[in-house]
Design a protein around this motif. Structure first.
Motif, PDB file in Angstrom:
ATOM      1  N   ALA D  16       0.840  -1.201   0.000  1.00 17.79           N
ATOM      2  CA  ALA D  16       0.000   0.000   0.000  1.00 17.79           C
ATOM      3  C   ALA D  16       0.870   1.245   0.000  1.00 17.79           C
ATOM      4  O   ALA D  16       0.646   2.183  -0.775  1.00 17.79           O
ATOM      5  N   ALA D  17       1.874   1.227   0.882  1.00 11.53           N
ATOM      6  CA  ALA D  17       2.719   2.416   0.998  1.00 11.53           C
ATOM      7  C   ALA D  17       3.404   2.700  -0.325  1.00 11.53           C
ATOM      8  O   ALA D  17       3.400   3.835  -0.814  1.00 11.53           O
ATOM      9  N   VAL D  18       3.989   1.667  -0.902  1.00 13.85           N
ATOM     10  CA  VAL D  18       4.740   1.867  -2.143  1.00 13.85           C
ATOM     11  C   VAL D  18       3.807   2.330  -3.252  1.00 13.85           C
ATOM     12  O   VAL D  18       4.090   3.279  -3.974  1.00 13.85           O
ATOM     13  N   LEU D  19       2.670   1.662  -3.349  1.00 14.02           N
ATOM     14  CA  LEU D  19       1.782   1.970  -4.469  1.00 14.02           C
ATOM     15  C   LEU D  19       1.161   3.357  -4.344  1.00 14.02           C
ATOM     16  O   LEU D  19       0.959   4.057  -5.324  1.00 14.02           O
ATOM     17  N   LEU D  20       0.842   3.753  -3.110  1.00 16.50           N
ATOM     18  CA  LEU D  20       0.153   5.029  -2.952  1.00 16.50           C
ATOM     19  C   LEU D  20       1.115   6.207  -2.986  1.00 16.50           C
ATOM     20  O   LEU D  20       0.741   7.298  -3.365  1.00 16.50           O
ATOM     21  N   CYS D  21       2.353   5.963  -2.536  1.00 13.37           N
ATOM     22  CA  CYS D  21       3.302   7.080  -2.519  1.00 13.37           C
ATOM     23  C   CYS D  21       4.179   7.069  -3.759  1.00 13.37           C
ATOM     24  O   CYS D  21       4.908   8.021  -4.006  1.00 13.37           O
ATOM     25  N   GLY D  22       4.155   5.972  -4.476  1.00 19.54           N
ATOM     26  CA  GLY D  22       5.146   5.778  -5.533  1.00 19.54           C
ATOM     27  C   GLY D  22       5.001   6.697  -6.722  1.00 19.54           C
ATOM     28  O   GLY D  22       5.960   6.980  -7.421  1.00 19.54           O
ATOM     29  N   GLY D  23       3.803   7.126  -6.971  1.00 18.89           N
ATOM     30  CA  GLY D  23       3.625   8.011  -8.108  1.00 18.89           C
ATOM     31  C   GLY D  23       3.500   7.256  -9.421  1.00 18.89           C
ATOM     32  O   GLY D  23       3.458   6.018  -9.458  1.00 18.89           O
ATOM     33  N   ARG D  24       3.441   8.016 -10.476  1.00 17.45           N
ATOM     34  CA  ARG D  24       3.104   7.456 -11.787  1.00 17.45           C
ATOM     35  C   ARG D  24       4.110   6.431 -12.284  1.00 17.45           C
ATOM     36  O   ARG D  24       3.793   5.597 -13.117  1.00 17.45           O
ATOM     37  N   ARG D  25       5.338   6.515 -11.793  1.00 13.49           N
ATOM     38  CA  ARG D  25       6.367   5.586 -12.267  1.00 13.49           C
ATOM     39  C   ARG D  25       5.924   4.134 -12.100  1.00 13.49           C
ATOM     40  O   ARG D  25       6.301   3.258 -12.844  1.00 13.49           O
ATOM     41  N   LEU D  26       5.105   3.909 -11.078  1.00 17.49           N
ATOM     42  CA  LEU D  26       4.725   2.537 -10.789  1.00 17.49           C
ATOM     43  C   LEU D  26       3.479   2.096 -11.550  1.00 17.49           C
ATOM     44  O   LEU D  26       2.999   0.998 -11.353  1.00 17.49           O
ATOM     45  N   ASP D  27       2.965   2.997 -12.366  1.00 17.27           N
ATOM     46  CA  ASP D  27       1.693   2.681 -13.015  1.00 17.27           C
ATOM     47  C   ASP D  27       1.714   1.356 -13.747  1.00 17.27           C
ATOM     48  O   ASP D  27       0.745   0.608 -13.743  1.00 17.27           O
ATOM     49  N   ARG D  28       2.856   1.075 -14.372  1.00 15.09           N
ATOM     50  CA  ARG D  28       2.858  -0.123 -15.218  1.00 15.09           C
ATOM     51  C   ARG D  28       2.997  -1.413 -14.433  1.00 15.09           C
ATOM     52  O   ARG D  28       2.443  -2.432 -14.800  1.00 15.09           O
ATOM     53  N   ALA D  29       3.744  -1.344 -13.360  1.00 16.04           N
ATOM     54  CA  ALA D  29       4.005  -2.587 -12.639  1.00 16.04           C
ATOM     55  C   ALA D  29       3.207  -2.677 -11.343  1.00 16.04           C
ATOM     56  O   ALA D  29       3.242  -3.681 -10.653  1.00 16.04           O
ATOM     57  N   GLY D  30       2.483  -1.613 -11.040  1.00 17.64           N
ATOM     58  CA  GLY D  30       1.832  -1.527  -9.735  1.00 17.64           C
ATOM     59  C   GLY D  30       0.943  -2.709  -9.414  1.00 17.64           C
ATOM     60  O   GLY D  30       1.026  -3.289  -8.326  1.00 17.64           O
ATOM     61  N   HIS D  31       0.117  -3.102 -10.371  1.00 18.37           N
ATOM     62  CA  HIS D  31      -0.831  -4.181 -10.086  1.00 18.37           C
ATOM     63  C   HIS D  31      -0.120  -5.491  -9.817  1.00 18.37           C
ATOM     64  O   HIS D  31      -0.563  -6.284  -8.992  1.00 18.37           O
TER      65      HIS D  31
END
Lengths: 523, 99, 555, 631
Positions: D16-31
């Protein structure tokens, strides 16, 4: 003689204020940086004080004592207990954020006048307030405290009246009138409170012959100073009235929404998160310590008033149409909790109240400052003028939500800890009051979520379209506050360790013991 | 003759003077009433001086006369200058400043 | 006592008791050094009159200013010298054959009066404020020729000729001389004479304003008539007290009042039995003094006179008169009538209460800055009365301190008022002050400091003074007065704040007044005012010490 | 081994922390990250489970104290975990179903630009839910309790641009807060009674206090449970919560979060056992909700809302069972688990249908979908059979046991409860059959959507169907697996205790009765919706139908009484604040001004009147002094 750390912590911002005020009109930015540097340096000193403070040690530490006005029995006496040092640190912590958040709030609209230096004045006044507030948390002399308690009104007054929120509805004149009304109201309410306290301060001197907190406490303890019951009660009322205005407690609260609504957001934070804390702090330090019997005598009424504040403030927050006024009423509700915790006179209640002061400071700062960023962008304080902001400015919306969640005391965020402690502390002494206060958590959810829903969600309003997300400066303001909220929500132990011994001292001042759990009492 | 009667007379004169101040409009008359009051004082002082058998009261009476003379100097100067600028000696006309 | 000695001399000379051998005439003993402050001031005042007669017109102004300043400074130095010589404490005694008391309160108040007068005189001497209006001639606040009719040709001629009323300087000195004696007076006669000596020049000073001359003259008339009226009361009171005690000496009267008199002749026994003489006499003397102090209901001259008089005169009058009058009041109540405390305290309670409340309440709706300050001075008189009523040594010293603190603030505040001007002279209407903080932040800030001091905000001298007085009052058992004082402070705060709001938070008007740039004279006045305000607010201990050392009357 | 508990929570929290704070960079791998961490948590859960199985029944409980949370004089709150069989059951359910739904969401949310954030919220939910079930004290449980509330709020309102979603989210949070009030009061009561709120000491000390106290605590816990588990009278939020994305409905509003109330009551069994009045309240709430949900479910045309009604009803069963005391605890949890499987499956199926039908939710606009979505049809069908209690499938075992236990309560109560439970079973059969028929059978009643696109139903991608298949397996076999040899009973008994009631009628009779009502329910549904064509626009319907469509008017009641009343209250208070509280002060100021204006008139400018004042003053002064002497 050791280094006068406490004096230095208060003197530094005062010097900063003078220095900032002296910056020439054209060098506006330099004045801002100067103010920021001074506030950060103050934070460092406050941090050192916090680190030097030994929770298990003497009640008052880092003490300083110098003769001042002998004729009035007044000494320049400083010292901090756990409560004071924590609040002092809170103040020092918040001011840099306030300064950063208000970076452009006092930029002059027209630059033609060379003598009018609003920017310098704005930041100088903020630092002045900081100096006075910090010193008031440190003062262990009633008179010294009183002087600061009153004197801080003046810079606050100019901050409210001189630097209004530029987002307003209606004409400029109308807004100016509103603003000066708010400033005058703020000053008069607090001044009346202060003057009534002055009568009590004088009365105290007549009875006690000194203003030194430690001397009075000692004299009371060894019986050399006894007050007639009625005297004690009158004096208590005099003191309490002033603090209740400042805190503010229902029905003395109406200055707060005006002041917070009309002031710029950073100043609103200064009012509610910093200056008002002096009121609740003083209840703990002066009301309970100087007049323990009267405090106990007045408790039922105060508890009722605090409950009314909680529920009333929350309900009025729900009914507000102005974002900042909503937050102001929410603060009234929260101050109700703080006062409730103080006068529940249980360890949990008072520890909770102290933590509450800190946490409320941080959470309101977060919420209010983000609200301020929002308002500056759109130029309106009315909730109805917003809608769908999360779509265009998700980070802003997210931080706003976190601020809101902190305000509604979501577990995991700092305010929960304090609010729960207050509730438990109150419940164990006054079960019915505890239950009524609990309704506050539902109402808090109501006003926070309604606010969030109306401003941030839904279809994007035309005026909101193209609203920029938070800038770096703004993130620098908000993120540390949020981090702190999370940290103190998960691990408040460093704070409680400092606060607990102080609370125990206060408890022994009022000669109260925590009610025993039923199961243990039965044994 | 009982000196107390002089005291009564003094009191009477004083009251007449005071009443005059309250009632009359002409600044000069007003001023004369004040003088009357001062002279009532003088009478009282002299009477007491006689009663006590010391001279203090009489001396004060002399001083009072001097003071009254000085007052006349100052007072008439002021009143006359007002009269010249307003063409009226009525004190009620001088009411620019009020409330 | 020496006073009775003198008087008995006269009595014997009158031949009332012919049996006793006629003593040799003894020259009165006058302690010239101890009377030096008064003598210096009076002497220079006389010289000032001569200057008017003999010095050419062009040089008069400079000569007068120089003389006045030197006189006041020298007198102050003399006061300091006397105080340093212990005349305020150990060597305090009654001088000049019983007429003058040289003691702590006397020296403290004389010092205060001299200093405030000195600063006030700077504003008298100010000639740079109104340069545009009268061509090439530099002008001050006073009429070119007071005797000429306002608006008449002779006035215009006088103006054209560049006349100035330099007589104000000797007048001030005479007035100051009276004020110096007033609180020091140790018998009723001296009291009366001193009162007249300081009042008469003031009446004149009120009448000589350069602008708004009709108002100035009106102020003078009102002040004069009412002042004369009140001195008549005072004098009648003196007569009655003299009748009661058979003496005008404070000490003797005090002894008679509290019954500790040793020799009672039949006449004295007769009048002593008549308390009405004492009570009525005391009340009438109080009336006279309360009038000077500006206490309700004897205050009504204050607003009109403060408004009409030339502003430098107002400042001087508001500060110095109050100091002198309260000094006399203190001495009267503490030295002459302490035995009567049970009678006058309730009355004074009432007077103090209505003075505090009345002054504060009526001030709320004032629209002229000078009138506002006048009502403020009335409210302050009430606060000081609270200290007077304390009837403790603390009470004396707190009142002394308050007077010192208050007088400098007042002089400073009125000095600022002289700066704010428009085409018609000083712009005293409050609406003209709107936005002053934008146009001249410094002047507005300074005035705000004075207002805050008036309001009694901590860290200003006003607070220290108020605290001292209230503390003394509470200590002296007048807790109720403190409560009323606090309430009226709150009311008073409202109108001080209103002015601040106006200055800082209102938009400046287009046709608003300009702030004149004063010469160093007025700057000095204002700077001294601010400095004293802040020093007495932050570190009042030294001055409190001074006041408490000075807080003992000699009897 | 116990140190793993923290990891269990930490994994999704980290996500949760990484995904919510990570920003757009994680959009592709987030799920993928989110799903991975959910799976990690599941694996840890399994490891812990296996470890637990390896131990004796009595020492299976693990404790882990992380740190002292709020140390205040006389008040000790720790961040400490306790993992026993009950918690373990939940851990596996949560992480297992959770992981499946993460996988499902990868496909379902594919086209949503905010998918990363969605997974962040899902992970946040998992973490909070795990804290809830592994907490070793009520306060920490409260943290999880509110945490899931927050996650639920965020997820219901995920499509915040829709005002209805935002409103539903707010409503859910608010109604839950009312329940939370109950929980916090319960905790406070525990503190004042026992001096602690850790499970162990509190539950061990129930004998040392009065029944009244325990009843109070119990009722407050029940209030909390009502809020979270959507029981009458706090049920109103659940239907609206269907505004959230369907995976959310499946995970949070069907399988896991809404069952937290059941967990709370079962966990606090010792308190309820000693407080019969509170227990009675629990069964009443359970029974009422059971019928309430079922009736509402019958009338809804929105497939998700119908399922939501069903959820309510099924949780009613669980609450009912939990209220029965030791007779029912185990079955409550067992039904909870099986329900977790089949209801999650049903929701995922519904989501799959919507996915293929342009996000249409009105069942009247479905019809005949079985041919187009075979996998969905089969998995949904298995879930359907499971929920109506088709013999041999999961629901059959668990529900049957509850009905049995209800009868076993004994006395009139037993009869009433048993009958209600039976009636509920009949209605369940009816509305589920209705859903089934409307969606998959009959003719096509497809309508173009708002933009005029004709739906082209198609089977969903693998990432969606696989979780459905897995869940369908669970729906089919879990019940049997649990019941055979009383596996589940033996597993949980050390924690919850168990007692056999004295059933007035035999188990076989109950089973038979259940079968009968089941058949009746299905038959009626077939008669109404299977035999004849279904109108696309719903007929007006009977009074009951109309009421049921509106959630039995409960929402209207809330609206009129609470919302409107509240609005009036706040508005009048705003008025009071302005005119009265502020008015008094302003009035004082104004009257002072008026007084000033009047007193000012005395200063009339005439010197003579000033003299009068002086003269009068002197007279009064003299009179007063003389009078003072006279008195």
């Amino acid at each position: 003689m050791s280094f006068p750390l406490l004096t230095a912590t208060a003197a530094l911002p005062a010097i900063g204020a003078v220095a900032t005020a002296a910056v020439p009109a054209a060098r506006r930015t330099a004045a801002k940086w100067l103010a920021l540097v001074f506030s950060l340096a103050t934070l460092v000193l406050a941090g050192i004080a916090l680190a030097r403070f030994e929770p298990g040690g003497e009640r008052y530490q880092l003490t300083e004592s110098h003769a001042w006005i002998k004729d009035f029995g007044v000494r320049y006496e400083l010292g901090v207990d756990g409560i004071g040092v924590v609040l002092m640190a809170l103040t020092a912590l918040l001011i840099p954020f306030v300064i950063l958040a208000g970076w452009h709030d006092a930029d002059p609209l027209e630059t033609k006048s060379s003598r009018w230096r609003p920017t310098q004045g704005f930041f100088a006044l903020i630092l002045m307030v900081e100096a006075m507030v910090i010193l008031s948390f440190e003062a262990t002399d009633v008179f010294l405290f009183y002087i600061l308690f009153e004197a801080m009104l003046i810079p606050m007054y100019f901050l409210i009246g001189g630097f209004g929120d530029r987002a307003h509805t209606g004409s400029d004149e109308n807004a100016a009138a509103q603003r000066s009304y708010a400033a005058v109201k703020f000053l008069l309410y607090n001044l009346v409170g202060g003057l009534i306290m002055l009568a009590a301060v004088i009365g105290l001197y007549v009875v006690a012959g000194t203003f030194s907190l430690s001397e009075i406490a000692e004299a009371r303890a060894n019986g050399s100073l006894s007050m007639a019951t009625s005297t004690e009660r009158w004096l208590f009322l005099g003191f309490f009235f002033a603090f209740a205005v400042k805190a503010p407690l229902w029905p003395l609260h109406t200055w707060l929404p005006n002041a917070m609504g009309e002031a710029t957001s950073p100043v609103a934070v200064l009012i509610t998160a910093v200056v008002d804390k002096v009121g609740t702090f003083a209840m703990l330090r002066f009301c309970l310590q100087l007049f323990p019997e009267a405090s106990k005598w007045a408790t039922p009424v105060i508890v009722v008033l605090a409950l009314i504040s909680i529920v009333y403030g929350a309900l009025l927050a729900v009914g507000q149409r102005d974002i900042k006024r909503l937050i102001a009423y929410a603060s009234i509700s929260h101050f109700g909790f703080i006062i409730l915790g103080i006068f529940a006179m249980t360890s949990q209640g008072q520890s909770g109240a102290t933590l509450y002061m800190v946490n409320h400071g941080i959470s309101t700062a977060a919420l209010m400052l983000v609200a301020g960023f929002l308002i500056t962008r759109r130029g309106s304080r009315l909730i109805a003028d917003y809608g769908g902001v999360q779509k265009v400015a998700p980070v802003l919306a997210g931080t706003f939500l976190i601020g809101g969640l902190a305000t509604l005391s979501l577990p995991g965020l700092a305010p929960f800890v304090s609010e729960f402690l207050v509730l438990v502390g109150t419940f164990s002494a006054y079960p019915a009051a505890g239950v009524i206060a609990t309704t506050g958590i539902v109402l808090a959810a109501l006003y926070v979520l309604v606010l969030y829903q109306r401003t941030m969600t839904g279809p994007v309003k035309a005026e909101v379209q193209g609203m920029a997300d938070l800038k770096v400066r703004e993130l620098v303001v908000v993120l540390p506050l949020i981090a702190l909220l999370l940290f103190l929500g998960v691990y408040p132990k460093p704070l409680t360790e400092i606060v607990n011994p102080a609370v125990q001292h206060t408890m022994s001042d009022v000669q109260k013991k925590d009610p025993q759990p039923e199961v243990e009492a039965a044994k | 003759m009982n000196p107390v009667y002089y005291l009564y007379l003094a009191a009477l004169l004083f009251t007449i003077g005071a009443a005059g101040v309250l009632i009359r409009r002409n600044a000069i008359v007003l001023f004369m009433c004040v003088e009357l009051m001062l002279n009532a004082c003088n009478l009282a002082l002299v009477t007491f001086s006689r009663m006590h058998g010391n001279l203090d009261g009489q001396i004060i009476a002399f001083f009072t006369m001097v003071v009254a003379a000085a007052e006349v100097v100052v007072g008439l100067a002021i009143i006359v200058s007002v009269f010249r600028s307003r063409h009226s000696a009525s004190v009620d006309d001088a009411s620019l400043m009020k409330l | 006592m020496s006073a009775t000695a003198v008087h008995s001399l006269w009595t014997m000379a009158g031949g009332v008791t012919s049996t006793a051998p006629v003593e040799k005439f003894k020259a009165p003993v006058i302690e010239y050094t101890q009377l030096a402050p008064v003598l210096i001031v009076i002497g220079v005042a006389v010289v000032g009159v001569l200057v008017e007669a003999f010095v050419p017109r062009r040089a008069r102004y400079y000569t007068q200013v120089f003389l006045t300043v030197v006189a006041l400074a020298a007198a102050f130095a003399a006061v300091v010298g006397l105080a340093a010589g212990g005349y305020g404490t150990t060597k305090a005694h009654i001088a000049a054959m019983g007429a003058i008391a040289i003691d702590g309160p006397t020296l403290f108040l004389q010092g205060t009066i001299l200093l405030t007068s000195l600063v006030a005189v700077f504003t008298f001497a100010e000639r740079r404020l109104d340069p545009a209006a009268h061509g090439k001639h530099v002008v001050d606040s006073f009429a070119a020729q007071a005797a000429s009719v306002p608006g008449s040709d002779s006035e215009k001629a006088a103006v054209r000729a560049g006349f100035t009323t330099t007589e104000v300087f000797p007048l001030v000195l005479f007035s100051v001389a009276g004020m110096l004696v007033f609180p020091a007076a140790n018998d009723l006669l001296t009291l009366f004479v001193a009162l007249e000596v300081f009042s008469l020049p003031l009446y004149l000073l009120c009448a000589v304003a350069r602008r708004k001359r009709l108002m100035s003259q009106e102020a003078a008339v009102k002040y004069f008539l009412l002042g004369a009226f009140s001195s008549a009361f005072l004098l009648f009171g003196i007569a009655l007290l003299y009748g009661y005690a058979g003496s005008v000496s404070y000490a003797t009267i005090a002894n008679v009042v509290n019954g500790s008199v040793t020799q009672i002749d039949p006449a004295l026994a007769d009048t002593m039995g008549n308390d009405a003489l004492l009570l009525i006499g005391g009340a009438m003397i109080l009336t006279g003094l309360l009038f000077k102090v500006g206490a309700v209901p004897f205050h009504m001259w204050t607003p009109d006179v403060y408004q009409g008089a030339p502003t430098p005169v107002t400042g001087f009058m508001a500060a110095a008169t109050k100091v002198a009058a309260f000094g006399a009041l203190l001495r009267l109540l503490y030295v002459v009538l302490p035995g009567l405390a049970w009678d006058w305290r309730p009355v004074m309670w009432a007077v103090a209460i209505i003075t505090m409340l009345g002054g504060a309440i009526v001030a709320i709706t004032q629209t002229d800055i000078k009138r506002l300050l006048a009502y403020s001075s009335i409210a302050h008189a009430g606060f000081i009365l609270a200290g007077v009523i304390a009837t403790t040594p603390d009470g004396i010293s707190s009142v002394l301190f308050y007077l010192g603190a208050y007088s400098f603030v007042t002089v400073g505040a009125f000095a600022v008022v002289t700066l704010v001007r428009d085409a018609g002279g000083e712009a005293t209407h409050l609406s003209k002050w709107a936005g002053l903080g934008r146009r001249s932040p410094l002047v507005a800030a300074v005035f705000a400091v004075f207002l805050l001091a008036f309001a009694g905000i901590p860290l200003t001298s006003g607070f220290s003074g108020k605290f001292a007085v209230f503390k003394a009052a509470a200590d002296g058992g007048a807790g109720g007065l403190v409560v009323v004082g606090v309430i009226s402070s709150a009311i008073a705060a409202f109108f001080y704040i209103r002015v601040i709001v106006l200055m800082f938070f209102s938009e400046p008007k287009a046709d608003g007044p300009t702030v004149a740039v004063p010469s160093p004279l007025t700057m000095t006045t204002i700077a001294v005012g601010v400095a004293v305000t802040l020093v007495l607010g932050l570190a009042p201990q030294y001055f409190l010490d001074l006041a408490s050392q000075a807080g003992v009357f000699v009897r | 081994m116990e140190n793993l508990i923290a990891l269990l929570v930490a994994a999704p929290l980290l996500g949760a922390a990484v995904l919510l704070c990570g920003g757009r960079r994680l959009d592709r791998a987030g799920h993928w990250l989110g799903t991975l961490l959910a799976a990690v948590s599941f694996v840890i859960g399994v490891v812990l489970f296996l470890d637990m199985l390896g131990k004796g029944a009595e020492d299976r409980t693990l404790h882990q104290k992380l740190f002292s949370w709020i140390p205040v004089e006389g008040f000790q709150a720790d961040v400490a975990f306790q993992l026993d069989q009950l918690s373990m059951t939940f851990v596996l359910l949560i992480t297992g179903v959770g992981t499946l739904i993460h996988i499902y969401s990868i496909g379902y949310m594919e086209h949503d630009e905010r998918r990363r954030r969605f997974f962040g919220y899902l992970n946040l939910f998992l973490a909070a839910m795990l804290i809830l079930v592994v907490a070793d004290n009520y306060l920490l449980l409260y943290v999880g309790w509110e945490g899931v509330g927050l996650a639920s709020y965020l997820l219901i309102g995920f499509w915040q641009h829709k005002p209805s979603a935002a409103t539903a989210a707010k409503k859910a949070f608010l109604v839950n807060r009312v329940g939370d009030m109950g929980l916090s009061i319960a905790i406070m009561l525990m503190f004042t009674t026992f001096g602690t709120f850790a499970f162990g000491p509190v539950l061990a000390a129930t004998g040392e206090t009065s029944e009244g106290k325990l009843t109070a605590i119990g009722l407050m816990l029940l209030l909390a449970a009502c809020g979270k588990s959507a029981q009458v009278p706090l049920q109103s939020w659940l239907g609206d919560a269907m505004e959230g994305p369907t995976p959310v409905s499946a995970l949070i509003h069907a399988a896991t979060m809404v069952t937290a109330g059941v967990y709370l009551i079962v966990r606090s069994g010792a308190i309820f056992n000693a407080a019969p009045d509170a227990q009675l309240a629990v069964v009443v709430v359970g029974a009422v909700t059971l019928l309430f949900g079922a009736i509402v479910g019958c009338a809804k045309d929105d497939i998700k809302k119908a399922l939501a009604g069903s959820t309510m009803s099924q949780i009613g069963y669980m609450i009912l069972a939990a209220g029965l005391g030791p007779i029912g605890y185990v079955f409550a949890i067992m039904h909870l688990v099986t329900h977790g499987f089949f209801k999650a499956g049903l929701f995922l199926g519904a989501g799959s249908v919507m996915h293929g039908m342009n996000d249409e939710v009105d069942m009247r606009k479905f019809g005949g979908l079985r041919k187009y979505m075979p996998v969905t049809f089969i998995t949904f069908g298995l879930g359907y059979l499971a929920i109506i209690g088709f013999p041999g499938l999961s629901g059959f075992f668990s529900k049957d046991k509850i009905i049995e236990a209800a009868f076993a309560k004994g006395g009139t109560e037993g009869w009433i409860l048993g009958s209600v439970a039976l009636l509920g079973a009949a209605i369940t059969a009816f509305y589920m059959t209705r859903v089934m028929l409307l969606t998959f059978f009959g003719e096509k009643r497809w309508q173009p959507d708002a933009e005029g696109h004709q739906p082209h139903p198609h089977e969903s991608p693998k990432s969606m169907t696989i979780p459905m298949i897995v869940l369908a397996f669970g729906s089919v076999f879990a019940g049997g697996f649990f019941s055979i040899g009383d596996r589940f009973l033996n597993w949980l008994e050390p924690v919850t205790g168990h007692s056999h009631g004295h059933a007035p009628i035999g188990a076989a009779t109950v089973t038979a009765a259940t079968m009968v009502v089941l058949v009746i329910g299905v038959a009626i549904a077939w008669a109404m919706y299977g035999r004849k064509p279904v109108p696309v626009v719903a007929p007006r319907g009977s009074l009951l139908t109309r009421a049921a469509r509106r959630d039995l008017l409960q929402d209207d009641f809330n609206h009129v009484v609470l919302v409107r009343g509240g609005e009036h209250l706040t508005r009048s208070l705003v008025y009071v604040d302005h005119t009265l509280v502020d008015g008094v002060v302003n009035g004082t100021a104004a009257s002072m001004g008026g007084l000033s204006g009047r007193l000012r008139k005395l200063q009339n400018g005439y010197a003579r009147s000033y003299a009068v004042s002086m003269f009068g003053g002197t007279a009064v002064l003299i009179a007063a002094t003389l009078l003072m002497r006279a008195v």
